[in-house]
Design a protein around this motif. Structure first.
Motif, PDB file in Angstrom:
ATOM      1  N   PHE A 132       0.798  -1.223   0.000  1.00  5.01           N
ATOM      2  CA  PHE A 132       0.000   0.000   0.000  1.00  5.01           C
ATOM      3  C   PHE A 132       0.833   1.276   0.000  1.00  5.01           C
ATOM      4  CE2 PHE A 132      -2.708  -3.319   1.634  1.00  5.01           C
ATOM      5  CZ  PHE A 132      -3.905  -3.088   0.984  1.00  5.01           C
ATOM      6  N   GLU A 133       2.156   1.155   0.039  1.00  4.52           N
ATOM      7  CA  GLU A 133       3.011   2.340   0.071  1.00  4.52           C
ATOM      8  C   GLU A 133       2.877   3.147  -1.215  1.00  4.52           C
ATOM      9  OE1 GLU A 133       7.000   1.169   1.003  1.00  4.52           O
ATOM     10  OE2 GLU A 133       6.407   0.326   2.933  1.00  4.52           O
ATOM     11  N   GLY A 134       2.528   4.404  -1.085  1.00  5.22           N
ATOM     12  CA  GLY A 134       2.381   5.295  -2.222  1.00  5.22           C
ATOM     13  C   GLY A 134       1.112   5.103  -3.029  1.00  5.22           C
ATOM     14  N   VAL A 135       0.229   4.220  -2.587  1.00  7.12           N
ATOM     15  CA  VAL A 135      -1.001   3.934  -3.324  1.00  7.12           C
ATOM     16  C   VAL A 135      -2.029   5.041  -3.077  1.00  7.12           C
ATOM     17  CG1 VAL A 135      -2.984   2.360  -3.412  1.00  7.12           C
ATOM     18  CG2 VAL A 135      -0.676   1.440  -3.403  1.00  7.12           C
ATOM     19  N   GLU A 136      -2.634   5.509  -4.159  1.00  8.77           N
ATOM     20  CA  GLU A 136      -3.644   6.561  -4.068  1.00  8.77           C
ATOM     21  C   GLU A 136      -5.060   6.043  -4.295  1.00  8.77           C
ATOM     22  OE1 GLU A 136      -2.241  10.347  -5.999  1.00  8.77           O
ATOM     23  OE2 GLU A 136      -0.794   8.902  -6.800  1.00  8.77           O
ATOM     24  N   GLY A 137      -5.176   4.810  -4.754  1.00  8.97           N
ATOM     25  CA  GLY A 137      -6.489   4.233  -4.995  1.00  8.97           C
ATOM     26  C   GLY A 137      -6.434   2.719  -4.984  1.00  8.97           C
ATOM     27  N   VAL A 138      -7.564   2.101  -4.683  1.00  9.06           N
ATOM     28  CA  VAL A 138      -7.671   0.639  -4.655  1.00  9.06           C
ATOM     29  C   VAL A 138      -8.875   0.234  -5.492  1.00  9.06           C
ATOM     30  CG1 VAL A 138      -8.057  -1.393  -3.204  1.00  9.06           C
ATOM     31  CG2 VAL A 138      -6.643   0.484  -2.357  1.00  9.06           C
ATOM     32  N   VAL A 139      -8.676  -0.764  -6.351  1.00  9.50           N
ATOM     33  CA  VAL A 139      -9.776  -1.344  -7.116  1.00  9.50           C
ATOM     34  C   VAL A 139      -9.837  -2.813  -6.739  1.00  9.50           C
ATOM     35  CG1 VAL A 139     -10.728  -1.809  -9.401  1.00  9.50           C
ATOM     36  CG2 VAL A 139      -9.421   0.286  -9.011  1.00  9.50           C
ATOM     37  N   HIS A 140     -10.970  -3.221  -6.165  1.00 12.95           N
ATOM     38  CA  HIS A 140     -11.126  -4.585  -5.673  1.00 12.95           C
ATOM     39  C   HIS A 140     -11.904  -5.416  -6.692  1.00 12.95           C
ATOM     40  CE1 HIS A 140     -11.404  -7.844  -2.876  1.00 12.95           C
ATOM     41  NE2 HIS A 140     -12.714  -7.747  -2.776  1.00 12.95           N
ATOM     42  N   LEU A 141     -11.197  -6.301  -7.385  1.00  7.71           N
ATOM     43  CA  LEU A 141     -11.811  -7.144  -8.414  1.00  7.71           C
ATOM     44  C   LEU A 141     -11.711  -8.624  -8.078  1.00  7.71           C
ATOM     45  CD1 LEU A 141     -10.428  -5.310 -11.571  1.00  7.71           C
ATOM     46  CD2 LEU A 141     -12.735  -5.155 -10.611  1.00  7.71           C
TER      47      LEU A 141
END
Length: 79
Positions: free
Chosen positions: A61-70
């Motif tokens: 999750f480091e530096g992540v700006e968004g999450v898409v859960h598929l």
């Protein structure tokens, strides 16, 4: 933008990662088998995750700006 994608090895997940790369973004993927996933999509930053047994590695999750859960059930199984 850096986006974490669960299910990135699936049909929709791979298409999403390709679209992210086309617009200049980065993709992080969670998968049960990073070495196999890396062969199919080497540009994704892969992290190992067994969803029924553990939480994802916080480093994913480091530096992540968004999450898409598929993430979904495998369709090639006996129901």
């Amino acid at each position: 933008m850096r986006v974490l994608v669960t299910g990135a090895t699936g049909t929709i997940g791979q298409a999403l990662c390709d679209a992210l790369f086309a617009r200049g973004d980065d993709a992080v993927g969670l998968t049960r088998d990073p070495s196999r996933a890396r062969q199919a999509t080497p540009r994704v930053a892969w992290h190992r995750w067994e969803p029924t047994l553990e939480r994802p590695d916080p480093a994913a999750f480091e530096g992540v700006e968004g999450v898409v859960h598929l993430l979904g059930e495998r369709i090639d199984q006996r129901w």
